[in-house]
Motif scaffolding. Structure first.
Motif, PDB file in Angstrom:
ATOM      1  N   ILE A   4       0.868  -1.177   0.000  1.00  0.00           N
ATOM      2  CA  ILE A   4       0.000   0.000   0.000  1.00  0.00           C
ATOM      3  C   ILE A   4       0.905   1.227   0.000  1.00  0.00           C
ATOM      4  O   ILE A   4       1.802   1.344   0.833  1.00  0.00           O
ATOM      5  CB  ILE A   4      -0.923   0.037   1.232  1.00  0.00           C
ATOM      6  CG1 ILE A   4      -1.785  -1.220   1.323  1.00  0.00           C
ATOM      7  CG2 ILE A   4      -1.771   1.309   1.235  1.00  0.00           C
ATOM      8  CD1 ILE A   4      -2.827  -1.359   0.235  1.00  0.00           C
ATOM      9  N   LEU A   5       0.674   2.125  -0.951  1.00  0.00           N
ATOM     10  CA  LEU A   5       1.403   3.386  -1.039  1.00  0.00           C
ATOM     11  C   LEU A   5       0.571   4.455  -0.346  1.00  0.00           C
ATOM     12  O   LEU A   5      -0.642   4.536  -0.562  1.00  0.00           O
ATOM     13  CB  LEU A   5       1.626   3.775  -2.502  1.00  0.00           C
ATOM     14  CG  LEU A   5       2.373   5.076  -2.737  1.00  0.00           C
ATOM     15  CD1 LEU A   5       3.833   4.934  -2.332  1.00  0.00           C
ATOM     16  CD2 LEU A   5       2.281   5.475  -4.196  1.00  0.00           C
ATOM     17  N   VAL A   6       1.201   5.253   0.492  1.00  0.00           N
ATOM     18  CA  VAL A   6       0.512   6.300   1.246  1.00  0.00           C
ATOM     19  C   VAL A   6       1.157   7.635   0.924  1.00  0.00           C
ATOM     20  O   VAL A   6       2.386   7.749   0.872  1.00  0.00           O
ATOM     21  CB  VAL A   6       0.597   6.046   2.769  1.00  0.00           C
ATOM     22  CG1 VAL A   6      -0.081   7.168   3.551  1.00  0.00           C
ATOM     23  CG2 VAL A   6      -0.011   4.700   3.123  1.00  0.00           C
ATOM     24  N   ARG A   7       0.346   8.655   0.709  1.00  0.00           N
ATOM     25  CA  ARG A   7       0.814  10.030   0.533  1.00  0.00           C
ATOM     26  C   ARG A   7       0.087  10.917   1.528  1.00  0.00           C
ATOM     27  O   ARG A   7      -1.120  10.799   1.717  1.00  0.00           O
ATOM     28  CB  ARG A   7       0.541  10.545  -0.876  1.00  0.00           C
ATOM     29  CG  ARG A   7       1.500  10.007  -1.890  1.00  0.00           C
ATOM     30  CD  ARG A   7       1.344  10.726  -3.203  1.00  0.00           C
ATOM     31  NE  ARG A   7       2.259  10.136  -4.160  1.00  0.00           N
ATOM     32  CZ  ARG A   7       2.148  10.272  -5.460  1.00  0.00           C
ATOM     33  NH1 ARG A   7       1.161  10.986  -5.962  1.00  0.00           N
ATOM     34  NH2 ARG A   7       3.024   9.715  -6.267  1.00  0.00           N
ATOM     35  N   ILE A   8       0.856  11.818   2.118  1.00  0.00           N
ATOM     36  CA  ILE A   8       0.312  12.793   3.056  1.00  0.00           C
ATOM     37  C   ILE A   8       0.628  14.167   2.494  1.00  0.00           C
ATOM     38  O   ILE A   8       1.790  14.485   2.235  1.00  0.00           O
ATOM     39  CB  ILE A   8       0.939  12.633   4.455  1.00  0.00           C
ATOM     40  CG1 ILE A   8       0.790  11.190   4.939  1.00  0.00           C
ATOM     41  CG2 ILE A   8       0.304  13.618   5.438  1.00  0.00           C
ATOM     42  CD1 ILE A   8       1.649  10.868   6.131  1.00  0.00           C
ATOM     43  N   LYS A  67       3.512  -3.147   3.835  1.00  0.00           N
ATOM     44  CA  LYS A  67       2.579  -4.253   3.650  1.00  0.00           C
ATOM     45  C   LYS A  67       1.200  -3.843   4.156  1.00  0.00           C
ATOM     46  O   LYS A  67       1.080  -3.094   5.125  1.00  0.00           O
ATOM     47  CB  LYS A  67       3.072  -5.472   4.427  1.00  0.00           C
ATOM     48  CG  LYS A  67       4.402  -5.978   3.946  1.00  0.00           C
ATOM     49  CD  LYS A  67       4.911  -7.075   4.846  1.00  0.00           C
ATOM     50  CE  LYS A  67       6.336  -7.399   4.462  1.00  0.00           C
ATOM     51  NZ  LYS A  67       7.082  -7.948   5.588  1.00  0.00           N
ATOM     52  N   PRO A  68       0.140  -4.347   3.504  1.00  0.00           N
ATOM     53  CA  PRO A  68      -1.220  -3.971   3.901  1.00  0.00           C
ATOM     54  C   PRO A  68      -1.505  -4.181   5.388  1.00  0.00           C
ATOM     55  O   PRO A  68      -2.162  -3.355   6.018  1.00  0.00           O
ATOM     56  CB  PRO A  68      -2.115  -4.869   3.041  1.00  0.00           C
ATOM     57  CG  PRO A  68      -1.293  -5.182   1.842  1.00  0.00           C
ATOM     58  CD  PRO A  68       0.134  -5.250   2.343  1.00  0.00           C
ATOM     59  N   GLU A  69      -0.973  -5.242   5.968  1.00  0.00           N
ATOM     60  CA  GLU A  69      -1.259  -5.524   7.373  1.00  0.00           C
ATOM     61  C   GLU A  69      -0.590  -4.514   8.320  1.00  0.00           C
ATOM     62  O   GLU A  69      -1.007  -4.363   9.462  1.00  0.00           O
ATOM     63  CB  GLU A  69      -0.873  -6.958   7.751  1.00  0.00           C
ATOM     64  CG  GLU A  69       0.539  -7.368   7.410  1.00  0.00           C
ATOM     65  CD  GLU A  69       0.717  -7.915   5.987  1.00  0.00           C
ATOM     66  OE1 GLU A  69       1.794  -8.463   5.727  1.00  0.00           O
ATOM     67  OE2 GLU A  69      -0.200  -7.798   5.160  1.00  0.00           O
ATOM     68  N   GLN A  70       0.416  -3.789   7.849  1.00  0.00           N
ATOM     69  CA  GLN A  70       1.091  -2.774   8.655  1.00  0.00           C
ATOM     70  C   GLN A  70       0.479  -1.388   8.470  1.00  0.00           C
ATOM     71  O   GLN A  70       0.497  -0.568   9.379  1.00  0.00           O
ATOM     72  CB  GLN A  70       2.572  -2.700   8.270  1.00  0.00           C
ATOM     73  CG  GLN A  70       3.332  -4.004   8.377  1.00  0.00           C
ATOM     74  CD  GLN A  70       3.387  -4.516   9.787  1.00  0.00           C
ATOM     75  OE1 GLN A  70       2.803  -5.547  10.084  1.00  0.00           O
ATOM     76  NE2 GLN A  70       4.033  -3.810  10.663  1.00  0.00           N
ATOM     77  N   ILE A  71      -0.039  -1.124   7.277  1.00  0.00           N
ATOM     78  CA  ILE A  71      -0.458   0.231   6.909  1.00  0.00           C
ATOM     79  C   ILE A  71      -1.595   0.764   7.762  1.00  0.00           C
ATOM     80  O   ILE A  71      -1.594   1.936   8.131  1.00  0.00           O
ATOM     81  CB  ILE A  71      -0.833   0.283   5.404  1.00  0.00           C
ATOM     82  CG1 ILE A  71       0.436   0.285   4.558  1.00  0.00           C
ATOM     83  CG2 ILE A  71      -1.696   1.481   5.077  1.00  0.00           C
ATOM     84  CD1 ILE A  71       1.323   1.505   4.717  1.00  0.00           C
TER      85      ILE A  71
END
Length: 96
Positions: A4-8, A67-71
């Motif tokens: 999962i890519l996250v941008r803030i 990883k999705p489970e961490q995000i």
């Protein structure tokens, strides 16, 4: 591998930027910070950088993936530091 890519999206010079970066670093989450050269501010005005300076009113983007489970845990913690609508995420593939 699914990630999962996250941008803030934030404005520079704000306490939230320092707080999020410090937390990511302390938790050993690899990240990248981008600074915009132009952006439409909450005041409805366009703020631009000249060749001589970079305005502190310009947007910054903090980007990371995991990883999705961490995000979910990471995003929930970051939501305590910044407004939730400044955080976007989507699935990506690595190793393609």
């Amino acid at each position: 591998m699914n990630l999962i890519l996250v941008r803030i999206y934030l404005s520079d010079g704000r306490n939230e930027v320092r707080q999020v970066l410090k937390w990511l670093e302390q938790n050993k989450i690899r990240f990248t910070v981008f600074r915009g050269i132009a952006g439409l501010g909450s005041d409805g005005l366009v703020h631009k950088a000249s060749l001589l300076d970079l305005s502190s009113d310009l947007p910054m983007v903090i980007e990371f993936f995991d990883k999705p489970e961490q995000i979910n845990d990471i995003i929930n913690t970051i939501k305590t530091m910044v407004e939730a609508d400044h955080i976007v995420s989507w699935p990506v593939q690595s190793g393609i």
